[in-house]
Design an enzyme around this catalytic site. Structure first.
Site, PDB file in Angstrom:
ATOM      1  N   GLU A  13       0.833  -1.209   0.000  1.00 50.39           N
ATOM      2  CA  GLU A  13       0.000   0.000   0.000  1.00 50.39           C
ATOM      3  C   GLU A  13       0.869   1.261   0.000  1.00 50.39           C
ATOM      4  O   GLU A  13       1.870   1.339   0.712  1.00 50.39           O
ATOM      5  CB  GLU A  13      -0.881  -0.031   1.250  1.00 50.39           C
ATOM      6  N   TYR A  45      -6.760   7.008  -0.160  1.00 45.93           N
ATOM      7  CA  TYR A  45      -7.689   8.053  -0.624  1.00 45.93           C
ATOM      8  C   TYR A  45      -8.053   8.911   0.574  1.00 45.93           C
ATOM      9  O   TYR A  45      -8.353   8.380   1.647  1.00 45.93           O
ATOM     10  CB  TYR A  45      -8.924   7.313  -1.143  1.00 45.93           C
ATOM     11  N   HIS A  72      -7.947   3.099  -3.304  1.00 45.24           N
ATOM     12  CA  HIS A  72      -8.884   3.046  -2.184  1.00 45.24           C
ATOM     13  C   HIS A  72      -9.972   4.068  -2.496  1.00 45.24           C
ATOM     14  O   HIS A  72      -9.723   5.070  -3.157  1.00 45.24           O
ATOM     15  CB  HIS A  72      -8.200   3.435  -0.876  1.00 45.24           C
ATOM     16  N   ARG A 102     -15.389   3.101   4.434  1.00 50.75           N
ATOM     17  CA  ARG A 102     -16.220   4.215   4.873  1.00 50.75           C
ATOM     18  C   ARG A 102     -15.383   5.482   4.943  1.00 50.75           C
ATOM     19  O   ARG A 102     -15.788   6.541   4.500  1.00 50.75           O
ATOM     20  CB  ARG A 102     -16.799   3.917   6.264  1.00 50.75           C
ATOM     21  N   GLY A 103     -14.182   5.390   5.523  1.00 50.86           N
ATOM     22  CA  GLY A 103     -13.342   6.561   5.741  1.00 50.86           C
ATOM     23  C   GLY A 103     -13.714   7.265   7.031  1.00 50.86           C
ATOM     24  O   GLY A 103     -14.623   6.835   7.757  1.00 50.86           O
ATOM     25  N   TYR A 140     -10.960  -5.544  11.233  1.00 43.02           N
ATOM     26  CA  TYR A 140     -10.313  -5.057  12.465  1.00 43.02           C
ATOM     27  C   TYR A 140     -10.210  -6.175  13.493  1.00 43.02           C
ATOM     28  O   TYR A 140     -11.111  -6.354  14.315  1.00 43.02           O
ATOM     29  CB  TYR A 140     -11.118  -3.866  13.036  1.00 43.02           C
ATOM     30  N   GLN A 171      -6.685  -4.103   9.527  1.00 44.18           N
ATOM     31  CA  GLN A 171      -5.899  -3.071  10.193  1.00 44.18           C
ATOM     32  C   GLN A 171      -4.646  -3.752  10.718  1.00 44.18           C
ATOM     33  O   GLN A 171      -4.661  -4.961  10.990  1.00 44.18           O
ATOM     34  CB  GLN A 171      -6.733  -2.492  11.348  1.00 44.18           C
ATOM     35  N   PHE A 211      -0.295   6.963  15.394  1.00 44.33           N
ATOM     36  CA  PHE A 211      -1.148   6.212  14.456  1.00 44.33           C
ATOM     37  C   PHE A 211      -1.989   5.174  15.193  1.00 44.33           C
ATOM     38  O   PHE A 211      -3.174   5.021  14.955  1.00 44.33           O
ATOM     39  CB  PHE A 211      -0.223   5.409  13.553  1.00 44.33           C
TER      40      PHE A 211
HETATM   41  P1  FAD Z   1     -17.171   0.381   8.249  1.00 41.69           P
HETATM   42  O1  FAD Z   1     -16.959  -1.034   7.769  1.00 41.69           O
HETATM   43  O2  FAD Z   1     -18.301   1.131   7.677  1.00 41.69           O
HETATM   44  O3  FAD Z   1     -17.150   0.385   9.802  1.00 41.69           O
HETATM   45  C1  FAD Z   1     -17.041   1.607  10.530  1.00 41.69           C
HETATM   46  C2  FAD Z   1     -17.715   1.459  11.902  1.00 41.69           C
HETATM   47  O4  FAD Z   1     -19.139   1.385  11.758  1.00 41.69           O
HETATM   48  C3  FAD Z   1     -17.320   0.198  12.679  1.00 41.69           C
HETATM   49  O5  FAD Z   1     -17.302   0.532  14.040  1.00 41.69           O
HETATM   50  C4  FAD Z   1     -18.449  -0.780  12.370  1.00 41.69           C
HETATM   51  O6  FAD Z   1     -18.640  -1.722  13.407  1.00 41.69           O
HETATM   52  C5  FAD Z   1     -19.646   0.143  12.215  1.00 41.69           C
HETATM   53  N1  FAD Z   1     -20.594  -0.291  11.184  1.00 41.69           N
HETATM   54  C6  FAD Z   1     -20.287  -0.822   9.978  1.00 41.69           C
HETATM   55  N2  FAD Z   1     -21.401  -1.051   9.262  1.00 41.69           N
HETATM   56  C7  FAD Z   1     -22.451  -0.648  10.029  1.00 41.69           C
HETATM   57  C8  FAD Z   1     -23.858  -0.619   9.821  1.00 41.69           C
HETATM   58  N3  FAD Z   1     -24.412  -1.035   8.669  1.00 41.69           N
HETATM   59  N4  FAD Z   1     -24.626  -0.127  10.831  1.00 41.69           N
HETATM   60  C9  FAD Z   1     -24.079   0.314  11.996  1.00 41.69           C
HETATM   61  N5  FAD Z   1     -22.741   0.303  12.232  1.00 41.69           N
HETATM   62  C10 FAD Z   1     -21.942  -0.162  11.259  1.00 41.69           C
HETATM   63  N6  FAD Z   1      -9.138   5.588   5.485  1.00 41.69           N
HETATM   64  C11 FAD Z   1      -9.088   6.565   4.532  1.00 41.69           C
HETATM   65  O7  FAD Z   1      -9.590   7.681   4.766  1.00 41.69           O
HETATM   66  N7  FAD Z   1      -8.502   6.346   3.330  1.00 41.69           N
HETATM   67  C12 FAD Z   1      -7.950   5.158   2.999  1.00 41.69           C
HETATM   68  O8  FAD Z   1      -7.427   4.994   1.902  1.00 41.69           O
HETATM   69  C13 FAD Z   1      -8.002   4.095   3.979  1.00 41.69           C
HETATM   70  N8  FAD Z   1      -7.500   2.858   3.700  1.00 41.69           N
HETATM   71  C14 FAD Z   1      -7.629   1.853   4.624  1.00 41.69           C
HETATM   72  C15 FAD Z   1      -7.195   0.570   4.278  1.00 41.69           C
HETATM   73  C16 FAD Z   1      -7.314  -0.485   5.181  1.00 41.69           C
HETATM   74  C17 FAD Z   1      -6.865  -1.862   4.775  1.00 41.69           C
HETATM   75  C18 FAD Z   1      -7.854  -0.238   6.489  1.00 41.69           C
HETATM   76  C19 FAD Z   1      -7.936  -1.352   7.493  1.00 41.69           C
HETATM   77  C20 FAD Z   1      -8.302   1.032   6.819  1.00 41.69           C
HETATM   78  C21 FAD Z   1      -8.209   2.084   5.903  1.00 41.69           C
HETATM   79  N9  FAD Z   1      -8.683   3.372   6.189  1.00 41.69           N
HETATM   80  C22 FAD Z   1      -8.610   4.370   5.238  1.00 41.69           C
HETATM   81  C23 FAD Z   1      -9.270   3.672   7.502  1.00 41.69           C
HETATM   82  C24 FAD Z   1     -10.810   3.510   7.506  1.00 41.69           C
HETATM   83  O9  FAD Z   1     -11.399   4.417   6.616  1.00 41.69           O
HETATM   84  C25 FAD Z   1     -11.281   3.781   8.939  1.00 41.69           C
HETATM   85  O10 FAD Z   1     -10.842   2.760   9.793  1.00 41.69           O
HETATM   86  C26 FAD Z   1     -12.775   4.035   9.100  1.00 41.69           C
HETATM   87  O11 FAD Z   1     -12.995   4.503  10.433  1.00 41.69           O
HETATM   88  C27 FAD Z   1     -13.655   2.812   8.918  1.00 41.69           C
HETATM   89  O12 FAD Z   1     -13.747   2.418   7.634  1.00 41.69           O
HETATM   90  P2  FAD Z   1     -14.421   0.994   7.273  1.00 41.69           P
HETATM   91  O13 FAD Z   1     -14.487   0.908   5.819  1.00 41.69           O
HETATM   92  O14 FAD Z   1     -13.776  -0.087   8.030  1.00 41.69           O
HETATM   93  O15 FAD Z   1     -15.889   1.276   7.892  1.00 41.69           O
END
Ligand code: FAD
Length: 280
Positions: A13, A45, A72, A102-103, A140, A171, A211
């Site tokens: 990455e 992203y 991403h 989600r971000g 996670y 993560q 971080f």
């Molecule tokens: P989700 O899967 O949507 O989860 C977020 C939270 O909401 C969790 O607590 C989950 O339990 C809860 N949740 C999920 N779905 C629901 C639902 N339907 N109803 C109620 N609660 C729900 N960030 C960036 O800004 N840019 C990047 O490029 C980036 N790359 C990443 C790459 C990897 C491999 C990882 C592990 C993380 C990355 N992140 C990045 C960080 C990420 O955006 C954050 O961790 C963010 O807070 C959560 O994103 P997610 O897609 O895991 O969210």
């Protein structure tokens, strides 16, 4: 898997650099890591589309290596129309892999947008583009920092996978058992897709501590204490980090991890050293 891919399914990455010097360094990093035949590269992203152009430009440059490069894409703070346009553009450019997230919105930055969680983004991508993209999502093993409970987070993860994700990238973490436990629990909820451990090479204690606090990754006390003791001795930190991360990777692979995804922070050397120490 094509003939020139790494049998382990390793991936690397990058983040989009914001200076010319940063770009040139990334191109050297890309070439050094391309020699290890990754399954794909990925490019992060910024929240709310803040790096949209830089992400795309970086993806274009990294793709010149000949390896699959996945942008991403995060949904928070973005409208569907803007995401749709971006998907069309990616498709036209021949991009066929995405990391869907989600971000996080920086405080004070606009509204949530039309898609609130990553499962909704995965559904949206599938509705708009069918099977065109291979979609990776985030996992996670130590629980997402905002999750109300471990079990709820796991259910949300399973929902996201079932929305149409092809693989998950975790993560980073430093405790192999957290990963094995997470995978076992996800399998019990019917998740069959590969869950690839995300690996953060250790090179700088201050940055790593900052971080890790933000993203909820635990630095075990025995690692923290030793890194603290090295102070400004970056060579000692790098040597200790190499040993700890190499052992972690070996344990993960021996325990059945389907590959490794390295958070390279645009540096080749720490990742290459770890790869040199492990065997499939
Ligand atoms: P989700 O899967 O949507 O989860 C977020 C939270 O909401 C969790 O607590 C989950 O339990 C809860 N949740 C999920 N779905 C629901 C639902 N339907 N109803 C109620 N609660 C729900 N960030 C960036 O800004 N840019 C990047 O490029 C980036 N790359 C990443 C790459 C990897 C491999 C990882 C592990 C993380 C990355 N992140 C990045 C960080 C990420 O955006 C954050 O961790 C963010 O807070 C959560 O994103 P997610 O897609 O895991 O969210």
């Amino acid at each position: 898997m094509s003939a020139h891919e790494h049998p382990l399914g390793i991936s690397f990455e990058f983040f989009p650099p914001n200076t010319e010097a940063g770009h040139e360094k990334l191109m050297r990093t890309r070439d050094a890591l391309a020699a290890r035949r990754p399954r794909f590269f990925s490019v992060t992203y910024g929240a709310g589309g803040s790096t949209q152009h830089r992400t795309l430009n970086t993806v274009r440059a990294v793709r010149e290596s000949g390896f699959t490069t996945a942008p991403h894409l995060s949904c928070i703070g973005s409208e569907k129309a803007a995401l749709r346009d971006l998907l069309v553009q990616y498709r036209e450019e021949g991009i066929d892999s995405l990391v869907a997230l989600r971000g996080d919105l920086p405080s004070g930055m606009g509204g949530v947008g039309e898609l609130r969680y990553a499962n909704e983004l995965v559904e949206f991508i599938r509705e708009e583009t069918g099977d065109h993209f291979e979609i990776a999502v985030a996992a996670y093993p130590e629980s997402h920092p905002q999750a109300p409970s471990f079990d709820r987070d796991l259910e949300n993860f399973a929902r996201k996978m079932k929305a149409g994700a092809d693989l998950a990238i975790t993560q980073y973490f430093f405790t192999a058992d957290a990963y094995f436990h997470f995978v076992e629990r996800a399998r019990a909820l019917g998740v069959e897709a590969p869950i690839v451990p995300g690996i953060m090479p250790i090179t700088n204690y201050t940055k790593l501590a900052r971080f890790s606090d933000a993203c909820g990754a635990e630095i075990p006390r025995w690692i923290r204490k030793q890194l603290e003791a090295y102070g400004d001795d970056s060579a000692a930190i790098a040597a200790f980090g190499e040993e700890v991360i190499s052992r972690l990777c070996q344990r993960l692979l021996d325990g059945g991890a389907p590959g490794l995804h390295f958070y390279t922070l645009n540096q080749a050397e720490p990742t290459l050293k770890v790869l040199d120490n492990i065997s499939a």
